[in-house]
Design an enzyme around this catalytic site. Sequence first.
Site, PDB file in Angstrom:
ATOM      1  N   HIS A 162      -5.281  11.276  -0.843  1.00  0.00           N
ATOM      2  CA  HIS A 162      -4.974  12.944  -0.942  1.00  0.00           C
ATOM      3  C   HIS A 162      -3.379  13.704  -0.731  1.00  0.00           C
ATOM      4  O   HIS A 162      -2.959  14.140  -1.008  1.00  0.00           O
ATOM      5  CB  HIS A 162      -5.620  13.649   0.533  1.00  0.00           C
ATOM      6  CG  HIS A 162      -7.090  13.513  -0.555  1.00  0.00           C
ATOM      7  ND1 HIS A 162      -7.832  15.622  -0.727  1.00  0.00           N
ATOM      8  CD2 HIS A 162      -8.329  12.600  -1.176  1.00  0.00           C
ATOM      9  CE1 HIS A 162      -9.269  14.910  -1.583  1.00  0.00           C
ATOM     10  NE2 HIS A 162      -9.501  13.178  -1.600  1.00  0.00           N
TER      11      HIS A 162
ATOM     12  N   ASP B 107      -4.640  21.705   1.531  1.00  0.00           N
ATOM     13  CA  ASP B 107      -5.188  20.732   0.444  1.00  0.00           C
ATOM     14  C   ASP B 107      -6.958  21.775   0.056  1.00  0.00           C
ATOM     15  O   ASP B 107      -7.347  22.044   0.786  1.00  0.00           O
ATOM     16  CB  ASP B 107      -5.840  19.227   1.421  1.00  0.00           C
ATOM     17  CG  ASP B 107      -6.664  18.233   0.084  1.00  0.00           C
ATOM     18  OD1 ASP B 107      -6.348  17.146  -0.248  1.00  0.00           O
ATOM     19  OD2 ASP B 107      -8.180  18.386  -0.189  1.00  0.00           O
TER      20      ASP B 107
ATOM     21  N   GLN C 140       1.887  -0.349  -6.444  1.00  0.00           N
ATOM     22  CA  GLN C 140       1.232  -0.083  -7.658  1.00  0.00           C
ATOM     23  C   GLN C 140       1.942   0.533  -8.603  1.00  0.00           C
ATOM     24  O   GLN C 140       1.497  -0.108  -9.925  1.00  0.00           O
ATOM     25  CB  GLN C 140      -0.792   0.842  -7.608  1.00  0.00           C
ATOM     26  CG  GLN C 140      -0.983   0.957  -8.570  1.00  0.00           C
ATOM     27  CD  GLN C 140      -2.889   0.840  -8.367  1.00  0.00           C
ATOM     28  OE1 GLN C 140      -2.957   1.049  -7.308  1.00  0.00           O
ATOM     29  NE2 GLN C 140      -2.553   2.774  -8.929  1.00  0.00           N
TER      30      GLN C 140
ATOM     31  N   GLU D 184      -1.188   7.563 -12.665  1.00  0.00           N
ATOM     32  CA  GLU D 184       0.031   6.684 -12.339  1.00  0.00           C
ATOM     33  C   GLU D 184      -0.215   5.879 -13.687  1.00  0.00           C
ATOM     34  O   GLU D 184       0.578   5.537 -14.661  1.00  0.00           O
ATOM     35  CB  GLU D 184      -0.850   5.759 -10.920  1.00  0.00           C
ATOM     36  CG  GLU D 184      -0.204   6.604 -10.171  1.00  0.00           C
ATOM     37  CD  GLU D 184      -0.861   5.818  -8.899  1.00  0.00           C
ATOM     38  OE1 GLU D 184      -0.409   6.349  -7.689  1.00  0.00           O
ATOM     39  OE2 GLU D 184      -0.875   4.495  -8.139  1.00  0.00           O
TER      40      GLU D 184
ATOM     41  N   ASP E  69     -14.970  11.262  -8.002  1.00  0.00           N
ATOM     42  CA  ASP E  69     -15.655  11.814  -8.686  1.00  0.00           C
ATOM     43  C   ASP E  69     -15.131  10.153 -10.177  1.00  0.00           C
ATOM     44  O   ASP E  69     -14.291  11.029 -11.398  1.00  0.00           O
ATOM     45  CB  ASP E  69     -13.771  12.296  -9.119  1.00  0.00           C
ATOM     46  CG  ASP E  69     -12.627  11.366  -8.693  1.00  0.00           C
ATOM     47  OD1 ASP E  69     -12.820  10.827  -7.808  1.00  0.00           O
ATOM     48  OD2 ASP E  69     -11.370  11.715  -8.218  1.00  0.00           O
ATOM     49  N   GLN E  70     -14.318   8.933  -9.754  1.00  0.00           N
ATOM     50  CA  GLN E  70     -14.260   7.797 -10.877  1.00  0.00           C
ATOM     51  C   GLN E  70     -15.527   7.072 -12.107  1.00  0.00           C
ATOM     52  O   GLN E  70     -14.860   7.174 -13.106  1.00  0.00           O
ATOM     53  CB  GLN E  70     -13.991   7.019 -10.088  1.00  0.00           C
ATOM     54  CG  GLN E  70     -13.802   7.195  -8.892  1.00  0.00           C
ATOM     55  CD  GLN E  70     -13.844   5.438  -7.121  1.00  0.00           C
ATOM     56  OE1 GLN E  70     -14.856   4.882  -7.484  1.00  0.00           O
ATOM     57  NE2 GLN E  70     -13.199   7.144  -6.264  1.00  0.00           N
TER      58      GLN E  70
HETATM   59  C1  UDX Z   1      -8.888   8.464  -3.103  1.00  0.00           C
HETATM   60  C2  UDX Z   1     -10.790   8.127  -4.097  1.00  0.00           C
HETATM   61  O1  UDX Z   1     -11.490   7.584  -3.750  1.00  0.00           O
HETATM   62  C3  UDX Z   1     -10.908   8.801  -4.835  1.00  0.00           C
HETATM   63  O2  UDX Z   1     -11.611   8.490  -6.281  1.00  0.00           O
HETATM   64  C4  UDX Z   1      -9.736   9.900  -5.521  1.00  0.00           C
HETATM   65  O3  UDX Z   1      -9.441  10.726  -6.565  1.00  0.00           O
HETATM   66  C5  UDX Z   1      -8.445  10.226  -5.069  1.00  0.00           C
HETATM   67  O4  UDX Z   1      -9.029   9.885  -3.469  1.00  0.00           O
HETATM   68  P1  UDX Z   1      -8.446   5.858  -3.886  1.00  0.00           P
HETATM   69  O5  UDX Z   1     -10.120   5.334  -3.805  1.00  0.00           O
HETATM   70  O6  UDX Z   1      -7.575   5.338  -2.455  1.00  0.00           O
HETATM   71  O7  UDX Z   1      -8.611   7.539  -3.519  1.00  0.00           O
HETATM   72  O8  UDX Z   1      -7.648   5.968  -5.079  1.00  0.00           O
HETATM   73  P2  UDX Z   1      -6.341   6.944  -5.822  1.00  0.00           P
HETATM   74  O9  UDX Z   1      -6.939   8.338  -6.191  1.00  0.00           O
HETATM   75  O10 UDX Z   1      -6.714   6.003  -6.803  1.00  0.00           O
HETATM   76  O11 UDX Z   1      -5.821   5.931  -4.644  1.00  0.00           O
HETATM   77  C6  UDX Z   1      -4.911   4.966  -4.453  1.00  0.00           C
HETATM   78  C7  UDX Z   1      -3.336   5.125  -4.598  1.00  0.00           C
HETATM   79  O12 UDX Z   1      -2.926   3.767  -3.693  1.00  0.00           O
HETATM   80  C8  UDX Z   1      -2.660   5.112  -5.543  1.00  0.00           C
HETATM   81  O13 UDX Z   1      -1.783   5.667  -5.605  1.00  0.00           O
HETATM   82  C9  UDX Z   1      -2.128   3.346  -5.683  1.00  0.00           C
HETATM   83  O14 UDX Z   1      -1.511   3.216  -6.622  1.00  0.00           O
HETATM   84  C10 UDX Z   1      -2.070   2.644  -4.193  1.00  0.00           C
HETATM   85  N1  UDX Z   1      -1.885   2.077  -4.106  1.00  0.00           N
HETATM   86  C11 UDX Z   1      -3.405   1.291  -4.134  1.00  0.00           C
HETATM   87  C12 UDX Z   1      -1.086   0.736  -3.828  1.00  0.00           C
HETATM   88  O15 UDX Z   1      -0.204   1.415  -3.829  1.00  0.00           O
HETATM   89  N2  UDX Z   1      -1.473  -0.622  -3.594  1.00  0.00           N
HETATM   90  C13 UDX Z   1      -2.102  -1.457  -3.939  1.00  0.00           C
HETATM   91  O16 UDX Z   1      -2.257  -2.180  -3.827  1.00  0.00           O
HETATM   92  C14 UDX Z   1      -2.977  -0.398  -4.355  1.00  0.00           C
END
Ligand code: UDX
Length: 446
Positions: free
Chosen positions: A17, A110, A327, A350, A366-367
């Site tokens: 977030h 948020d 990432q 991304e 939401d995935q």
């Molecule tokens: C959470 C929820 O799980 C997700 O379903 C919702 O849509 C947003 O909040 P998360 O599970 O962490 O987030 O997944 P995601 O939304 O994909 O965010 C992960 C972030 O971590 C991305 O910005 C990604 O670039 C970053 N990341 C992940 C890294 O920078 N390095 C990594 O090795 C893994």
Amino acid sequence: MAKRVHCLVLAYPSQGHINPILQFSKLLEHEGVKITLVTTLHYLKNLQKIPTSIALETISDGYDEGKDEEAMKNFKVYIERFWQVGPQTLGNLIEKLGRVGYPIDCVIYDSFFPWALDVAKKYGIVGAVYLTQNMIVNSIYYNFHLGNIQVPLIEHEISLPMLPTLQHKDMPSFFFDKDPTILEFVVAQFCNIEKADWILCNSFYELEKEITDWSRNIWPKLRTIGPSIPSMFLDKRLKDDEEYGVSQFTSEECMQWLDDKPKGCVVYISFGSLAVFDEEQTQEIAYGLKDSGSYYLWVVRASEETKLPKDFEKKTEKGFVVTWCSQLKVLAHESVGCFVTHCGWNSTLETLSIGVPTISVPYWSDQNTNAKCFSDVWKMGIRATIDDKNIVRREVLKDCIKEVMESERGKEMKNNAMHWKIMAAKAVGDGGSSHENIKEFVESFV
Ligand code: UDX
């Protein structure tokens, strides 16, 4: 000189977030807005990288010392306490900033904090809600809020206005929880949304046209302003742009490992910051990657490493397991040809902004719905099927990798991903849909 508009940006304390709302804040700053970012006192230590021009303040979630770990892990207990103390401390902060000569014009909050709108209204300040997730998911929750969806879900297919027909596997996971706490929490985002002065969504118009148009009939102040990712990966609008926010660490070693690999040949695999797969699933993934014969770069967070097979080598010519990486830089590396993802919304935006096709292994939240969009709406990925124990087996993963990396259908997915890359850059570029919406928002204060 005209006074700068001052926005207080209230971020929910989790990586998924905070990162996008911070990227959005940087764009507002570029348009001349002064930004003060607010998080909770105990989450502050996670914020290692924030642009120096953005002021940082805190409110309380009731756990300032971060000591009561058991209570903090219990979502219901945590949220109840936060909701009790958060509004008061947000009000105190608004008053303090006014006293010291930095009055607030707008609170951007948020959507997980619907109470922030009441606080903004109390002080006569504009309230803008920031929806971190996409319009399809928002619309599903909103329909539930309106009573158009009942739980438990009985119909096999769910038909909602302007959305693709959804099967159970496409619905946000919280609809299937025995304990309704989280579903109630996410649906509460919409309890007062009609009263918000602005509804800003981290998506872009071209990606979700039909549902956005439909939703704007109900929420005239809805604007898509995404993708909220660093502009160095989009239109390069911001000079010296970086991936600010929560960053564990960036492994230069993994970029070097990618440098040696042929173009488009590496499978990148990561499940974000929260997903916790069990040992059996982790091992099936490990062997699936190995058996595929592809190059792979796999992020296994430190807390998950013990689940790897005992004899699994972390660094070989073919594969590299890291605990974290940058990432965006990895996805943008020319050796990466496919992303095995849990479909968190940030990862989703991304990969489509960089044009990398996907294999979906959704975990929760939401995935599932994002996975549905990858395969059936944006047509840039496939979903790995699960068995009756909810496990993606090694053969399935191996076949998916072959399909995306080697088949004709895989080429189509790549082409579609490249289409979305172009559309995302256009949306945030000069005259693009998101850029125009951001300008409209900023100019509304003049
Ligand atoms: C959470 C929820 O799980 C997700 O379903 C919702 O849509 C947003 O909040 P998360 O599970 O962490 O987030 O997944 P995601 O939304 O994909 O965010 C992960 C972030 O971590 C991305 O910005 C990604 O670039 C970053 N990341 C992940 C890294 O920078 N390095 C990594 O090795 C893994």
